[in-house]
Design a protein around this motif. Structure first.
Motif, PDB file in Angstrom:
ATOM      1  N   SER A   1       0.833  -1.196   0.000  1.00 29.41           N
ATOM      2  CA  SER A   1       0.000   0.000   0.000  1.00 29.41           C
ATOM      3  C   SER A   1       0.870   1.248   0.000  1.00 29.41           C
ATOM      4  N   GLN A   2       0.225   2.388  -0.122  1.00 30.70           N
ATOM      5  CA  GLN A   2       0.953   3.654  -0.145  1.00 30.70           C
ATOM      6  C   GLN A   2       1.605   3.969   1.194  1.00 30.70           C
TER       7      GLN A   2
ATOM      8  N   VAL B   1       0.461  -6.306   6.320  1.00 31.52           N
ATOM      9  CA  VAL B   1       1.043  -6.001   7.625  1.00 31.52           C
ATOM     10  C   VAL B   1       2.000  -4.819   7.473  1.00 31.52           C
ATOM     11  N   MET B   2       1.960  -3.892   8.420  1.00 32.64           N
ATOM     12  CA  MET B   2       2.894  -2.772   8.418  1.00 32.64           C
ATOM     13  C   MET B   2       4.258  -3.290   8.870  1.00 32.64           C
ATOM     14  N   THR B   3       5.114  -3.565   7.900  1.00 33.96           N
ATOM     15  CA  THR B   3       6.387  -4.221   8.194  1.00 33.96           C
ATOM     16  C   THR B   3       7.264  -3.372   9.104  1.00 33.96           C
ATOM     17  N   ARG B   4       7.291  -2.069   8.880  1.00 38.47           N
ATOM     18  CA  ARG B   4       8.170  -1.229   9.700  1.00 38.47           C
ATOM     19  C   ARG B   4       7.683  -1.128  11.142  1.00 38.47           C
TER      20      ARG B   4
ATOM     21  N   TYR C   1      -7.070  -3.177  13.398  1.00 40.21           N
ATOM     22  CA  TYR C   1      -6.216  -3.790  12.374  1.00 40.21           C
ATOM     23  C   TYR C   1      -6.050  -2.874  11.164  1.00 40.21           C
ATOM     24  N   VAL C   2      -7.127  -2.197  10.786  1.00 41.51           N
ATOM     25  CA  VAL C   2      -7.064  -1.331   9.608  1.00 41.51           C
ATOM     26  C   VAL C   2      -6.570   0.070   9.958  1.00 41.51           C
ATOM     27  N   GLY C   3      -6.322   0.311  11.260  1.00 42.46           N
ATOM     28  CA  GLY C   3      -5.805   1.611  11.673  1.00 42.46           C
ATOM     29  C   GLY C   3      -6.867   2.668  11.847  1.00 42.46           C
ATOM     30  N   ALA C   4      -8.116   2.234  12.113  1.00 45.26           N
ATOM     31  CA  ALA C   4      -9.211   3.196  12.264  1.00 45.26           C
ATOM     32  C   ALA C   4      -9.759   3.208  13.685  1.00 45.26           C
TER      33      ALA C   4
END
Length: 279
Positions: A150-151, A160-163, A209-212
């Motif tokens: 994703s962007q 998954v947010m790897t960082r 999970y979706v960051g909301a």
């Protein structure tokens, strides 16, 4: 006249007969000689093992020289060990039905999907999370593209947010394993477990999970996942899934009042004093 013709014919028959008899004698004697040669050669090989060994080596050398050169190729015979694919026919009936349905809907080959479905069921058994929920998240997040990004940097099947979750990949060999489908799924489920535990509910966990979690609306994410989860449950239970998708609720932008532009300041033209000379 006839007598002369008969004499000539008898002479020709005699000639042909003599030639045939001679040819038979020659070939018969020739075959006999070949047979004798073979017998003597066999006796010599039995009596002289060194000759037999030398003959075998020469024969093998000749055969090797006649063998065609192997085709040069860059393919590795062990490449199958790196392949994430399996036959759907080897899955239990329930899992095979899910794999075939996902393959048709998302236009992904059933063989790699079979590995993902089997892994989801295995993880679900260990974590008590419904495997069809895990598959539904992958469907919504990446449409089963293991190389999706994703962007904002979410990667792999479960985005998954790897960082942020790089430490979870350490035991697998590092953050590059985010693009390994099975590893990404396992890490994604760990993140999902943490989100559900923090929120206290499945729907709340999906918002985390979706960051909301801190937003008024998740853009319909949880509804999409739960709708796909329900369809997969129906497929797994042998029923035709419903085709009605709940409408996606997206947050409406809040209108912002634009302050009026200040009126442009008008400048009076400078008055120039005309000085007249006094004579």
């Amino acid at each position: 006249m006839n007598k002369a013709f008969d004499v000539t014919a008898r002479g020709l028959r005699t000639f042909v007969s003599d030639v045939a008899d001679g040819f038979f004698e020659i070939t018969h004697n020739g075959f006999a000689l070949v047979g004798l040669a073979i017998v003597f050669a066999a006796l010599a090989l039995v009596a002289r093992p060194d000759l037999r060994k030398t003959g075998e080596e020469q024969l093998m050398g000749w055969l090797q020289s006649r063998k065609p050169a192997p085709e040069v190729t860059d393919l590795e015979p062990t490449a199958i060990e790196r392949t994430t694919a399996a036959s759907p026919a080897d899955l239990p009936k329930q899992q095979a039905a899910v794999a075939y349905w996902l393959s048709k809907k998302y236009r992904v080959a059933a063989e790699p999907l079979s590995v993902l479905v089997a892994e989801a069921y295995g993880i679900g058994k260990r974590t008590k999370i419904d495997p069809t929920l895990i598959l539904a998240i992958m469907a919504v997040e990446s449409s089963f593209n293991p190389f999706a990004q994703s962007q904002v940097g979410a990667q792999g099947l479960m985005q998954v947010m790897t960082r942020v979750h790089g430490d979870k990949y350490e035991s697998a060999g590092g953050t590059l394993t985010a693009f390994d489908p099975v590893t990404n799924m396992r890490v994604g489920v760990k993140v999902l477990q943490e989100c559900i535990s923090r929120a206290g509910s499945l729907e709340g966990g999906l918002r985390y999970y979706v960051g909301a979690a801190n937003l008024e609306d998740d853009g319909g994410y949880a509804a999409k996942v739960m709708a796909e989860h329900e369809r997969l449950l129906q497929v797994a239970n042998g029923r035709a899934p419903s085709t009605v998708t709940p409408p996606t609720v997206r947050p409406q932008p809040i209108p912002v009042a634009t302050p009026p532009k200040p009126a442009e300041e008008r400048t009076e033209p400078a008055k120039v004093a005309l000085l007249s000379s006094v004579s």
